[in-house]
Motif scaffolding. Structure first.
Motif, PDB file in Angstrom:
ATOM      1  N   ALA A 169       0.849  -1.192   0.000  1.00 27.15           N
ATOM      2  CA  ALA A 169       0.000   0.000   0.000  1.00 27.15           C
ATOM      3  C   ALA A 169       0.883   1.240   0.000  1.00 27.15           C
ATOM      4  N   VAL A 170       0.339   2.358  -0.455  1.00 25.98           N
ATOM      5  CA  VAL A 170       1.146   3.580  -0.458  1.00 25.98           C
ATOM      6  C   VAL A 170       1.287   4.150   0.950  1.00 25.98           C
ATOM      7  N   HIS A 171       0.310   3.854   1.841  1.00 25.51           N
ATOM      8  CA  HIS A 171       0.417   4.292   3.228  1.00 25.51           C
ATOM      9  C   HIS A 171      -0.285   3.282   4.127  1.00 25.51           C
ATOM     10  N   GLY A 172       0.083   3.281   5.409  1.00 22.91           N
ATOM     11  CA  GLY A 172      -0.513   2.367   6.372  1.00 22.91           C
ATOM     12  C   GLY A 172      -1.928   2.766   6.730  1.00 22.91           C
ATOM     13  N   GLY A 173      -2.564   1.930   7.543  1.00 22.90           N
ATOM     14  CA  GLY A 173      -3.951   2.164   7.945  1.00 22.90           C
ATOM     15  C   GLY A 173      -4.822   1.007   7.524  1.00 22.90           C
ATOM     16  N   SER A 174      -6.032   0.957   8.048  1.00 18.02           N
ATOM     17  CA  SER A 174      -6.985  -0.113   7.733  1.00 18.02           C
ATOM     18  C   SER A 174      -6.384  -1.498   7.961  1.00 18.02           C
ATOM     19  N   GLY A 175      -5.685  -1.629   9.106  1.00 23.96           N
ATOM     20  CA  GLY A 175      -5.103  -2.918   9.458  1.00 23.96           C
ATOM     21  C   GLY A 175      -3.696  -3.130   8.937  1.00 23.96           C
ATOM     22  N   LEU A 176      -3.168  -2.191   8.133  1.00 18.47           N
ATOM     23  CA  LEU A 176      -1.807  -2.310   7.616  1.00 18.47           C
ATOM     24  C   LEU A 176      -0.863  -1.523   8.517  1.00 18.47           C
ATOM     25  N   GLN A 177       0.211  -2.176   8.978  1.00 23.56           N
ATOM     26  CA  GLN A 177       1.137  -1.519   9.884  1.00 23.56           C
ATOM     27  C   GLN A 177       2.015  -0.505   9.172  1.00 23.56           C
TER      28      GLN A 177
END
Length: 316
Positions: A113-121
């Motif tokens: 992903a380009v940025h974290g969030g939504s469960g991505l560290q």
């Protein structure tokens, strides 16, 4: 559990940082601090600008002096096994295709992903900040989908960010993608202008007369027995634009989990493909400092090249 405490800091704001919101500035300065803690110290007035309390939406100005308060953090367990994500972060160092004092250009892998969030560290921008801990400013200029690979611009100065984003708004940036689509794309179909409407609940995009004006230009690069490699150049920058326009024309992309065709996925799997075949291959823009025209190219990963070789062999 032991704790570690950061030191109070006073930071002078220059022209490159001016215009950034204080909450975003602090998130960049305090990379290991939870977002909730940053907003807590802002609410409590522990962060001061020119000795005054400020709100999270305050935009910094050149000449401001920011007091970053000491913050207590749980000390990390040094004996804990290192996260496998650290290897992924380190691997992104080899994906940098251009870098200078103003700009960093990444050949982003599919699945990042380009940025974290939504469960991505972490995402690409967090990884770059970890790899460039001394960089005072690193921000995404634009975004590409998580499963799309290829060129991603990251500004290293606020002035560069403003300059590049202005080029995107004025539609003077040219981006060319490689996409593998199902069936025979008609060579005369060089432009799709269907309006696109995004469902804000599930982020699915559909062609709809009530949607935003959208334009993608297509060019056939290579034809195969049951697929076509096209160059897709979006004029507008709508969410999932290339993917939806291709589906609308009856030629969905290979391995598109939202707009694709399972039959095409099964066919291309025999050639080793197991990811979205959409790659941001080329970008043309003006350098934010030199104001010179730049063209950058990002090579496709071997998996995509091997799939094309298999398709050629099948077609021959």
């Amino acid at each position: 559990m032991t704790e570690q405490k950061t030191q109070v800091r006073f930071i002078d704001i220059d022209d490159d940082i001016a215009g950034q919101r204080i909450d975003n500035f602090l998130r960049n300065q305090l990379k290991n601090v939870p977002k909730s803690m940053i907003y807590r110290v802002l609410r409590k007035g522990e962060v001061r600008v020119n000795k005054k309390r400020i709100k999270p939406e305050y935009k910094l100005q050149a000449g401001d002096v920011v007091r970053v308060p000491p913050i207590r953090l749980p000390e990390r367990d040094e004996k804990a096994a290192p996260s496998t994500k650290l290897d992924k972060v380190a691997a992104l160092e080899h994906c940098i295709i251009y870098e200078d004092d103003h700009l960093l250009v990444l050949n982003k892998p599919s699945g990042t992903a380009v940025h974290g969030g939504s469960g991505l560290q972490f995402g690409a921008i967090e990884a770059m900040r970890a790899l460039r801990p001394k960089a005072r400013f690193l921000e995404l200029v634009h975004r590409i989908d998580r499963d799309t690979s290829g060129i991603l611009l990251i500004a290293k100065k606020r002035s560069a960010l403003r300059h590049l984003q202005a080029q995107f708004r004025e539609k003077t940036v040219r981006k060319d993608y490689y996409a593998l689509v199902m069936g025979k794309w008609p060579t005369k179909q060089r432009k799709v202008t269907a309006p696109l409407l995004k469902n804000e609940v599930n982020s699915i995009v559909r062609v709809n007369s009530k949607g935003k004006p959208s334009e993608t230009r297509f060019k056939v690069l290579e034809s195969f027995a049951e697929a076509t490699l096209v160059q897709a150049s979006p004029v507008t920058g709508r969410t999932h634009q290339i993917r939806v326009h291709a589906q609308y024309m009856g030629h969905p992309l290979a391995w598109d989990d939202r707009y694709g065709d399972p039959r095409f996925d099964a066919y291309t799997k025999s050639f080793g493909l197991d990811r979205l075949f959409l790659h941001a291959a080329t970008i043309c823009f003006r350098h934010p400092n030199k104001d010179e025209s730049m063209t950058l190219n990002a090579p496709m990963e071997p998996k995509l090249e091997r799939a094309l070789e298999g398709l050629r062999a099948k077609t021959a």
